[in-house]
Design an enzyme around this catalytic site. Structure first.
Site, PDB file in Angstrom:
ATOM      1  CD  GLU A 183      85.009  27.623  38.641  1.00 20.42           C
ATOM      2  OE1 GLU A 183      84.742  26.409  38.610  1.00 20.42           O
ATOM      3  OE2 GLU A 183      84.176  28.530  38.403  1.00 20.42           O
TER       4      GLU A 183
ATOM      5  CB  VAL B 106      81.210  29.283  42.332  1.00 26.13           C
ATOM      6  CG1 VAL B 106      80.925  30.628  43.011  1.00 26.13           C
ATOM      7  CG2 VAL B 106      81.475  29.496  40.850  1.00 26.13           C
TER       8      VAL B 106
ATOM      9  CG  ASP C 102      68.682  21.215  40.869  1.00 21.96           C
ATOM     10  OD1 ASP C 102      69.677  21.528  41.550  1.00 21.96           O
ATOM     11  OD2 ASP C 102      68.751  20.582  39.802  1.00 21.96           O
TER      12      ASP C 102
ATOM     13  CB  ALA D 175      76.262  24.387  47.139  1.00 18.56           C
ATOM     14  CG  ASP D 176      78.047  28.022  42.877  1.00 21.28           C
ATOM     15  OD1 ASP D 176      78.704  27.140  43.467  1.00 21.28           O
ATOM     16  OD2 ASP D 176      78.078  28.193  41.643  1.00 21.28           O
TER      17      ASP D 176
ATOM     18  CE  LYS E 172      78.371  27.331  34.783  1.00 20.44           C
ATOM     19  NZ  LYS E 172      78.695  27.867  36.130  1.00 20.44           N
TER      20      LYS E 172
END
Length: 312
Positions: A34, A115, A147, A150-151, A168
């Protein structure tokens, strides 16, 4: 099977670097990378060198790196030195997830892939292995904010191996693993029984499967492809013990960062950059070192998996 890029891209605004195209044409090992980590995830004084180091880690494993970005109205799969420098130094580089790529192309503005968009675009050209730092996921408080990165949906639609250090640690790890399960995205722990937490080696969550070698990962991916499974396989690779942040320091900074997030009303796609910058400032650079170390380790492992999958 890896398909030659030229067979897939006729008429598409996609430019594959000659070295990458040659490797794909002959079924060689290629690893997608990425570009958001370069443009948005690292300080300007070091991001260009780290980008080179990540690519070199892939090469050291015997594979060809393919950093992906949007430049000059084209998706670029594999960046030359000038393109890499643009992503690392320009102030107008947009964070481009899947929904943003077409807009960046049409407006001819630069975009750094996330990602989700990297996995999608890599799959489009026939790349089957992708290395990143940590996945996005379900944010804390998502039950009311909705929330979610979109990964997750991106990985549910990309038949690619994704090597990462878990998600994360600023995210809701249990909820993220639940969503991956609901989306039927495979998750394996690389030489670990616990799901890693980015800066730290372990979270409280177990992984459903453990693998020991790059060859085992390649066999699982090959079985997925043979069955027509169009979802990703997440390979959770813990940060090395010597690179791990002190867990107590991590927890203290995370609590302070979440409080600052609420006080400043930071939301949406700004949450992750805000918290990563907060960690960097409050840990005196320890989080940045951990971030770089884990990305390099993931790139090496991804290269090894790509070589194993190519029969090397």
């Amino acid at each position: 099977m890896t398909f030659p890029a030229s067979d897939r891209l006729d008429g598409l605004p996609v430019e594959v670097h000659p070295e990458v195209a040659e490797a794909l044409r002959h079924g060689g090992p290629v690893v997608a990378l990425e570009s958001t980590i370069i443009s948005h995830g690292l300080p300007r004084d070091s991001n260009m060198q780290v980008a080179r180091d990540i690519e070199q880690s892939v090469r050291a494993a015997g594979a060809v790196p393919a950093t992906i970005a949007v430049l000059d109205g084209r998706v670029r799969v594999g960046l030359d030195e000038d393109a890499l420098l643009q992503i690392a130094s320009r102030d107008d580089v947009n964070k481009a997830s899947i929904r943003d790529v077409a807009v960046a192309l049409a407006r001819r503005v630069p975009g750094a892939t996330t990602v989700a968009s990297t996995a999608w675009l890599a799959s489009l050209v026939g790349i089957e292995v992708f290395a990143t730092g940590g996945l996005g996921g379900v944010h804390r408080g998502a039950a009311t904010s909705w929330d979610e990165s979109a990964d997750l949906m991106g990985l549910a639609a990309a038949p690619i191996v994704v090597v990462c250090a878990g998600v994360k640690s600023i995210l809701d790890v249990p909820a993220t693993l639940e969503r991956l399960e609901s989306l039927s995205v495979g998750v394996v722990g690389y030489r670990t029984d616990r799901f890693p937490g980015f800066y730290v080696r372990e979270t409280e969550m177990a992984v459903p499967w453990r693998v020991e070698t790059p060859e085992e990962v390649a066999r699982i991916h090959a079985a997925n492809r043979a069955l027509g499974n169009s979802r990703a396989l997440v390979v959770a690779n813990p940060i090395e013990p010597e690179s791990e942040m002190d867990p107590d320091l991590h927890d203290d900074v995370l609590a302070a960062g979440l409080a600052a997030l609420r006080e400043q009303d930071v939301r949406g796609k700004d949450v992750t950059p805000f918290l990563l910058a907060f960690f960097h400032e409050r840990t005196g650079g320890a989080s940045l070192k951990a971030n770089v170390d884990l990305v390099l380790a993931n790139a090496r492992l991804a290269g090894q998996i790509a070589v194993a999958g190519a029969g090397g």
